[in-house]
Design a protein around this motif. Structure first.
Motif, mmCIF file in Angstrom:
data_model
loop_
_atom_site.group_PDB
_atom_site.id
_atom_site.type_symbol
_atom_site.label_atom_id
_atom_site.label_comp_id
_atom_site.label_asym_id
_atom_site.label_seq_id
_atom_site.Cartn_x
_atom_site.Cartn_y
_atom_site.Cartn_z
ATOM 1 N N VAL A 1 0.871 -1.182 0.000
ATOM 2 C CA VAL A 1 0.000 0.000 0.000
ATOM 3 C C VAL A 1 0.904 1.227 0.000
ATOM 4 O O VAL A 1 1.695 1.440 0.926
ATOM 5 C CB VAL A 1 -0.929 0.014 1.227
ATOM 6 C CG1 VAL A 1 -1.812 1.261 1.192
ATOM 7 C CG2 VAL A 1 -1.786 -1.241 1.271
ATOM 8 N N PHE A 2 0.794 2.050 -1.063
ATOM 9 C CA PHE A 2 1.633 3.236 -1.196
ATOM 10 C C PHE A 2 0.766 4.490 -1.200
ATOM 11 O O PHE A 2 -0.384 4.453 -1.650
ATOM 12 C CB PHE A 2 2.436 3.212 -2.503
ATOM 13 C CG PHE A 2 3.297 1.989 -2.665
ATOM 14 C CD1 PHE A 2 4.322 1.723 -1.774
ATOM 15 C CD2 PHE A 2 3.077 1.105 -3.702
ATOM 16 C CE1 PHE A 2 5.108 0.599 -1.929
ATOM 17 C CE2 PHE A 2 3.855 -0.021 -3.868
ATOM 18 C CZ PHE A 2 4.882 -0.273 -2.969
ATOM 19 N N ALA A 3 1.333 5.579 -0.740
ATOM 20 C CA ALA A 3 0.650 6.874 -0.795
ATOM 21 C C ALA A 3 1.696 7.965 -0.963
ATOM 22 O O ALA A 3 2.851 7.825 -0.519
ATOM 23 C CB ALA A 3 -0.170 7.123 0.466
ATOM 24 N N THR A 4 1.314 9.035 -1.634
ATOM 25 C CA THR A 4 2.224 10.165 -1.806
ATOM 26 C C THR A 4 2.644 10.699 -0.444
ATOM 27 O O THR A 4 1.815 10.903 0.446
ATOM 28 C CB THR A 4 1.540 11.273 -2.610
ATOM 29 O OG1 THR A 4 1.130 10.747 -3.877
ATOM 30 C CG2 THR A 4 2.490 12.437 -2.843
ATOM 31 N N GLY A 5 3.936 10.916 -0.278
ATOM 32 C CA GLY A 5 4.457 11.405 0.986
ATOM 33 C C GLY A 5 5.013 10.323 1.885
ATOM 34 O O GLY A 5 5.655 10.623 2.896
ATOM 35 N N ASP A 6 4.779 9.053 1.538
ATOM 36 C CA ASP A 6 5.312 7.956 2.347
ATOM 37 C C ASP A 6 6.829 7.929 2.290
ATOM 38 O O ASP A 6 7.439 8.209 1.253
ATOM 39 C CB ASP A 6 4.776 6.610 1.841
ATOM 40 C CG ASP A 6 3.333 6.375 2.231
ATOM 41 O OD1 ASP A 6 2.789 7.200 2.997
ATOM 42 O OD2 ASP A 6 2.757 5.368 1.766
ATOM 43 N N LYS A 7 7.433 7.602 3.412
ATOM 44 C CA LYS A 7 8.880 7.429 3.480
ATOM 45 C C LYS A 7 9.217 5.995 3.067
ATOM 46 O O LYS A 7 8.753 5.038 3.681
ATOM 47 C CB LYS A 7 9.393 7.689 4.895
ATOM 48 C CG LYS A 7 9.182 9.113 5.399
ATOM 49 C CD LYS A 7 10.101 10.098 4.676
ATOM 50 C CE LYS A 7 9.973 11.501 5.255
ATOM 51 N NZ LYS A 7 10.888 12.467 4.597
ATOM 52 N N ASN A 8 9.976 5.862 1.994
ATOM 53 C CA ASN A 8 10.302 4.533 1.499
ATOM 54 C C ASN A 8 11.535 4.621 0.621
ATOM 55 O O ASN A 8 11.571 5.393 -0.338
ATOM 56 C CB ASN A 8 9.122 3.952 0.702
ATOM 57 C CG ASN A 8 9.054 2.448 0.799
ATOM 58 O OD1 ASN A 8 10.081 1.781 0.826
ATOM 59 N ND2 ASN A 8 7.836 1.915 0.846
ATOM 60 N N ASP A 9 12.536 3.856 0.948
ATOM 61 C CA ASP A 9 13.767 3.846 0.170
ATOM 62 C C ASP A 9 13.555 3.045 -1.108
ATOM 63 O O ASP A 9 13.074 1.908 -1.070
ATOM 64 C CB ASP A 9 14.901 3.233 0.996
ATOM 65 C CG ASP A 9 16.186 3.124 0.192
ATOM 66 O OD1 ASP A 9 16.687 4.151 -0.287
ATOM 67 O OD2 ASP A 9 16.675 1.985 0.036
ATOM 68 N N ILE A 10 13.917 3.622 -2.265
ATOM 69 C CA ILE A 10 13.645 2.966 -3.541
ATOM 70 C C ILE A 10 14.431 1.669 -3.686
ATOM 71 O O ILE A 10 13.922 0.685 -4.235
ATOM 72 C CB ILE A 10 13.942 3.931 -4.721
ATOM 73 C CG1 ILE A 10 13.399 3.344 -6.028
ATOM 74 C CG2 ILE A 10 15.422 4.237 -4.824
ATOM 75 C CD1 ILE A 10 13.452 4.327 -7.176
ATOM 76 N N ASP B 1 14.472 11.827 -2.867
ATOM 77 C CA ASP B 1 15.268 11.269 -1.785
ATOM 78 C C ASP B 1 14.597 9.980 -1.316
ATOM 79 O O ASP B 1 14.471 9.044 -2.090
ATOM 80 C CB ASP B 1 15.434 12.285 -0.652
ATOM 81 C CG ASP B 1 16.584 11.894 0.277
ATOM 82 O OD1 ASP B 1 17.386 11.023 -0.096
ATOM 83 O OD2 ASP B 1 16.660 12.439 1.386
ATOM 84 N N ASP B 2 14.136 9.887 -0.076
ATOM 85 C CA ASP B 2 13.505 8.665 0.424
ATOM 86 C C ASP B 2 12.006 8.857 0.621
ATOM 87 O O ASP B 2 11.382 8.173 1.435
ATOM 88 C CB ASP B 2 14.156 8.224 1.741
ATOM 89 C CG ASP B 2 14.007 9.262 2.842
ATOM 90 O OD1 ASP B 2 13.615 10.411 2.531
ATOM 91 O OD2 ASP B 2 14.253 8.931 4.017
ATOM 92 N N GLU B 3 11.421 9.748 -0.151
ATOM 93 C CA GLU B 3 9.983 10.027 -0.039
ATOM 94 C C GLU B 3 9.317 9.879 -1.392
ATOM 95 O O GLU B 3 9.882 10.261 -2.426
ATOM 96 C CB GLU B 3 9.772 11.454 0.516
ATOM 97 C CG GLU B 3 8.319 11.839 0.655
ATOM 98 C CD GLU B 3 8.162 13.246 1.213
ATOM 99 O OE1 GLU B 3 7.335 14.010 0.689
ATOM 100 O OE2 GLU B 3 8.880 13.579 2.176
ATOM 101 N N ILE B 4 8.109 9.284 -1.420
ATOM 102 C CA ILE B 4 7.345 9.160 -2.662
ATOM 103 C C ILE B 4 6.749 10.521 -2.989
ATOM 104 O O ILE B 4 5.841 10.997 -2.320
ATOM 105 C CB ILE B 4 6.239 8.101 -2.544
ATOM 106 C CG1 ILE B 4 6.854 6.737 -2.224
ATOM 107 C CG2 ILE B 4 5.431 8.021 -3.833
ATOM 108 C CD1 ILE B 4 5.823 5.634 -2.031
ATOM 109 N N ASP B 5 7.300 11.146 -4.035
ATOM 110 C CA ASP B 5 6.879 12.504 -4.401
ATOM 111 C C ASP B 5 5.573 12.509 -5.179
ATOM 112 O O ASP B 5 4.731 13.391 -5.008
ATOM 113 C CB ASP B 5 7.990 13.188 -5.205
ATOM 114 C CG ASP B 5 7.700 14.652 -5.454
ATOM 115 O OD1 ASP B 5 7.446 15.387 -4.470
ATOM 116 O OD2 ASP B 5 7.730 15.072 -6.629
ATOM 117 N N SER B 6 5.384 11.514 -6.056
ATOM 118 C CA SER B 6 4.151 11.457 -6.841
ATOM 119 C C SER B 6 3.894 10.014 -7.284
ATOM 120 O O SER B 6 4.818 9.216 -7.414
ATOM 121 C CB SER B 6 4.223 12.376 -8.063
ATOM 122 O OG SER B 6 5.196 11.919 -8.984
ATOM 123 N N ILE B 7 2.626 9.713 -7.494
ATOM 124 C CA ILE B 7 2.200 8.415 -8.015
ATOM 125 C C ILE B 7 1.238 8.691 -9.167
ATOM 126 O O ILE B 7 0.247 9.391 -8.988
ATOM 127 C CB ILE B 7 1.499 7.569 -6.955
ATOM 128 C CG1 ILE B 7 2.430 7.310 -5.768
ATOM 129 C CG2 ILE B 7 1.032 6.228 -7.544
ATOM 130 C CD1 ILE B 7 1.768 6.556 -4.623
#
Length: 216
Positions: free
Chosen positions: A149-158, A206-212
């Motif tokens: 489950v992903f959302a914009t703004g989530d902290k996640n290392d690619i 960086d380590d944040e999902i900027d857009s989906i």
């Protein structure tokens, strides 16, 4: 047949005028059991649609085989508003025991989508071939515990997400085309999740999902 025959349960005329089973709130007593006969052609589909629309619970449709399940799904989707009454098919694996190859990715995706949505459904239709009912399936806790489950703004290392996808059986490719594939290019991760009808592009800052966003 009108194209807006099944926008909501309040606007669908009972064209077949079939008696509908009534649920018994007393668990110690059996609910109604009704059999329909001499339904030919698409009247079977219409009977299922009417029964589902006037029911306050999920309708399970058991078919003789997989082709019939797909045909019913196609017909139900054409006459029902699936936002009001969602329609899901739980397909057969379509492989024989001890085959050395895996089921098609689209089949796995459809099964996972149905299993993931099932606990949330209050109304709707689930179509399943009778042979598929004989199989063991993954428990609910396993499906929910291994869902992404992903959302914009989530902290996640690619890079960490890439490793997690590989451990879950996703294939790293140059171009995402089929279910279960992903691709990493710089700060962009393309993904075609199992159980989804669309590919997604995750843009990291960086380590944040900027857009989906969706992509073709």
């Amino acid at each position: 047949m009108s194209s807006n025959i099944a926008t909501t349960s309040a606007t669908l005329p009972q064209l077949l005028n079939l008696p509908l089973p009534k649920a018994n709130k007393d668990s110690s007593k059996k609910s109604d059991k009704i059999s329909y006969g001499r339904l030919s052609g698409s009247s079977k589909t219409l009977a299922i649609a009417e029964a589902a629309l006037y029911s306050d619970r999920v309708t399970i449709v058991v078919t003789e085989n997989t082709p019939l399940a797909h045909r019913l799904e196609s017909e139900l989707v054409s006459i029902l508003n699936t936002e009001v009454i969602p329609v899901f098919t739980f397909p057969d694996w379509e492989i024989l025991p001890y085959d050395t190859f895996s089921p098609h990715q689209d089949i796995i995706s459809q099964r996972l989508l149905t299993l993931y949505q099932l606990p949330k459904l209050e109304t709707g239709i689930i179509i399943v071939p009778v042979a598929t009912l004989m199989h063991y399936i993954a428990p609910r806790q396993y499906i929910e515990g291994n869902s992404f489950v992903f959302a914009t703004g989530d902290k996640n290392d690619i890079n960490g997400l890439s490793q997690q996808l590989q451990q879950s059986g996703y294939r790293h490719v140059d171009q995402v085309i089929e279910h279960g594939e992903y691709s990493v290019r710089g700060s962009i991760l393309d993904l075609f999740p199992m159980g989804s009808n669309h590919q997604f592009r995750l843009d990291f800052f960086d380590d944040e999902i900027d857009s989906i966003r969706l992509f073709d």
